[in-house]
Design a protein around this motif. Structure first.
Motif, PDB file in Angstrom:
ATOM      1  N   MET A 170       0.969  -0.564  -0.574  1.00 28.85           N
ATOM      2  CA  MET A 170      -0.201  -0.015   0.198  1.00 28.85           C
ATOM      3  C   MET A 170       1.080   1.633   0.009  1.00 28.85           C
ATOM      4  O   MET A 170       1.495   0.943   0.533  1.00 28.85           O
ATOM      5  CB  MET A 170      -1.021  -0.036   1.233  1.00 28.85           C
ATOM      6  CG  MET A 170      -1.891  -0.973   1.252  1.00 28.85           C
ATOM      7  SD  MET A 170      -2.868  -1.084   2.456  1.00 28.85           S
ATOM      8  CE  MET A 170      -4.111   0.332   2.496  1.00 28.85           C
ATOM      9  N   LEU A 171      -0.020   2.296  -1.094  1.00 33.30           N
ATOM     10  CA  LEU A 171       0.662   3.944  -0.432  1.00 33.30           C
ATOM     11  C   LEU A 171       0.834   4.611   1.094  1.00 33.30           C
ATOM     12  O   LEU A 171      -0.169   4.108   1.991  1.00 33.30           O
ATOM     13  CB  LEU A 171       0.228   4.915  -1.374  1.00 33.30           C
ATOM     14  CG  LEU A 171       0.247   4.118  -2.682  1.00 33.30           C
ATOM     15  CD1 LEU A 171      -0.430   5.056  -3.805  1.00 33.30           C
ATOM     16  CD2 LEU A 171       2.019   4.195  -2.955  1.00 33.30           C
ATOM     17  N   HIS A 172       1.587   5.093   1.495  1.00 34.92           N
ATOM     18  CA  HIS A 172       1.290   5.648   2.539  1.00 34.92           C
ATOM     19  C   HIS A 172       0.832   7.614   2.132  1.00 34.92           C
ATOM     20  O   HIS A 172       1.130   7.833   0.730  1.00 34.92           O
ATOM     21  CB  HIS A 172       2.878   6.357   2.976  1.00 34.92           C
ATOM     22  CG  HIS A 172       2.841   7.215   4.684  1.00 34.92           C
ATOM     23  ND1 HIS A 172       3.345   8.357   4.245  1.00 34.92           N
ATOM     24  CD2 HIS A 172       3.474   7.157   5.874  1.00 34.92           C
ATOM     25  CE1 HIS A 172       3.136   8.946   5.750  1.00 34.92           C
ATOM     26  NE2 HIS A 172       3.609   8.277   6.189  1.00 34.92           N
ATOM     27  N   VAL A 173      -0.187   7.724   2.947  1.00 34.90           N
ATOM     28  CA  VAL A 173      -0.567   9.034   2.877  1.00 34.90           C
ATOM     29  C   VAL A 173      -0.542   9.760   3.316  1.00 34.90           C
ATOM     30  O   VAL A 173       0.010   9.221   4.831  1.00 34.90           O
ATOM     31  CB  VAL A 173      -1.721   8.630   2.205  1.00 34.90           C
ATOM     32  CG1 VAL A 173      -2.182   7.240   0.899  1.00 34.90           C
ATOM     33  CG2 VAL A 173      -3.141   7.654   3.588  1.00 34.90           C
ATOM     34  N   TRP A 235      -7.426   1.360   2.241  1.00 36.60           N
ATOM     35  CA  TRP A 235      -7.819   1.921   1.361  1.00 36.60           C
ATOM     36  C   TRP A 235      -8.935   2.198   0.342  1.00 36.60           C
ATOM     37  O   TRP A 235      -9.257   3.259  -0.121  1.00 36.60           O
ATOM     38  CB  TRP A 235      -7.230   0.450   0.410  1.00 36.60           C
ATOM     39  CG  TRP A 235      -7.408   0.847  -0.323  1.00 36.60           C
ATOM     40  CD1 TRP A 235      -8.471   0.234  -1.772  1.00 36.60           C
ATOM     41  CD2 TRP A 235      -6.864   0.672  -2.247  1.00 36.60           C
ATOM     42  NE1 TRP A 235      -8.025   0.653  -3.182  1.00 36.60           N
ATOM     43  CE2 TRP A 235      -7.308   0.989  -2.781  1.00 36.60           C
ATOM     44  CE3 TRP A 235      -5.546   1.964  -1.413  1.00 36.60           C
ATOM     45  CZ2 TRP A 235      -6.529   1.369  -3.521  1.00 36.60           C
ATOM     46  CZ3 TRP A 235      -4.404   2.223  -2.476  1.00 36.60           C
ATOM     47  CH2 TRP A 235      -5.049   1.745  -3.723  1.00 36.60           C
ATOM     48  N   GLN A 239      -7.169   5.662   0.981  1.00 35.92           N
ATOM     49  CA  GLN A 239      -6.458   5.267  -0.684  1.00 35.92           C
ATOM     50  C   GLN A 239      -5.467   4.628   0.214  1.00 35.92           C
ATOM     51  O   GLN A 239      -3.811   5.350  -1.080  1.00 35.92           O
ATOM     52  CB  GLN A 239      -6.671   6.020  -1.467  1.00 35.92           C
ATOM     53  CG  GLN A 239      -7.861   5.937  -1.970  1.00 35.92           C
ATOM     54  CD  GLN A 239      -8.830   6.767  -0.896  1.00 35.92           C
ATOM     55  OE1 GLN A 239      -8.940   7.910  -0.761  1.00 35.92           O
ATOM     56  NE2 GLN A 239     -10.149   6.288  -0.851  1.00 35.92           N
ATOM     57  N   GLY A 240      -4.591   4.457   0.649  1.00 38.77           N
ATOM     58  CA  GLY A 240      -3.008   4.246   1.667  1.00 38.77           C
ATOM     59  C   GLY A 240      -3.508   4.190   3.077  1.00 38.77           C
ATOM     60  O   GLY A 240      -4.266   3.812   3.806  1.00 38.77           O
TER      61      GLY A 240
END
Length: 265
Positions: A170-173, A235, A239-240
């Motif tokens: 996953m992306l870091h936000v 998510w 979204q992260g």
């Protein structure tokens, strides 16, 4: 020696165990080192879990027999765990509960999660999580004191392994510039995952040797399902993930591990 430095840095970052003075100077610090220390998250669980498990088992042996002995041992063991880690993961759980419970809008939820103050959702999440943890541990202790101790050890290791998969996939936000955990959140390498796997497998082998006949696949499955649920939640809503999300995941996976073991019994 670099591996030892990375492990000590992980201990310094995730616990209140003193890594100070000349030792801290020898360990050193850089964002790259902190990123590499992610490989040793399960190793931190080995240390914290072993200390808490031995303390809890000692209490069970020292306390007078009775229906409340497991409850007292579980409560004081939980207190010790919080003291050792400084409530690092519990703080993440509270922040995530405040953010996701306080707003349905992604950006607003991230802003709330950065606020150091604990709101109603965070307070409820903390109270319910701690109550659930103590209750499940007391239940396991009422079955067998040794089993409760081994479960503590195994859960601390397992619950610190699963969040690495969030970092991987996953992306870091959030506020990258103001996040102390940002270096940890950069995508973890395959080599680091391999080191984490060695920690996990070594601890698992010890658990299997200490408790033959116990169906450990059930708590492993339970904590794995908790990871999938948390990942889907992050998510869908963010979204992260953020550093707080990693702490919240550790707490939920630990609880799911105890529940899975209790059900298997």
């Amino acid at each position: 020696m670099n591996g030892l430095r990375h492990y000590l840095l992980a201990i310094q970052f995730f616990t209140r165990i003193p890594v100070t003075g000349q030792l801290a100077q020898w360990v050193g610090y850089s964002p790259a080192m902190l990123r590499a220390s992610a490989a040793h998250f399960p190793g931190v669980g080995v240390l914290v879990g072993a200390v808490v498990a031995l303390f809890t088992l000692g209490l069970m042996l020292a306390l007078p027999g009775g229906p409340f002995a497991p409850l007292v041992a579980a409560a004081l063991g939980t207190v010790l765990g919080v003291l050792i880690t400084g409530g690092f993961h519990e703080d993440g759980l509270a922040d995530v509960a405040d953010g996701l419970g306080g707003s349905s809008e992604r950006d607003r939820a991230l802003v709330i999660m950065k606020d150091s103050r604990v709101g109603a959702f965070g307070a409820m999440a903390l109270v319910l999580a701690l109550l659930t943890k103590v209750a499940l541990l007391a239940l396991l202790g009422s079955v067998d004191a040794g089993l409760m101790a081994v479960a503590l050890f195994a859960a601390h290791v397992c619950s610190r392994t699963w969040p690495l998969l969030l970092i991987r996939f996953m992306l870091h936000v959030g506020d990258a510039a103001g996040s102390k955990s940002k270096p940890l959140a950069d995508q973890i390498s395959s080599a680091s995952l391999g080191v984490a796997g060695v920690w996990f497998a070594s601890a698992g082998a010890l658990v299997l040797w200490l408790t033959p006949g116990i169906a450990w696949w059930t708590p492993l499955l339970g904590s794995g399902l908790a990871l999938l649920w948390m990942g889907r939640l992050f998510w869908r809503r963010l979204q992260g993930f953020t550093g707080d999300c990693l702490g919240a995941t550790q707490q939920v996976c630990e609880l799911a591990f105890y529940l899975g073991l209790a059900v298997s019994l």
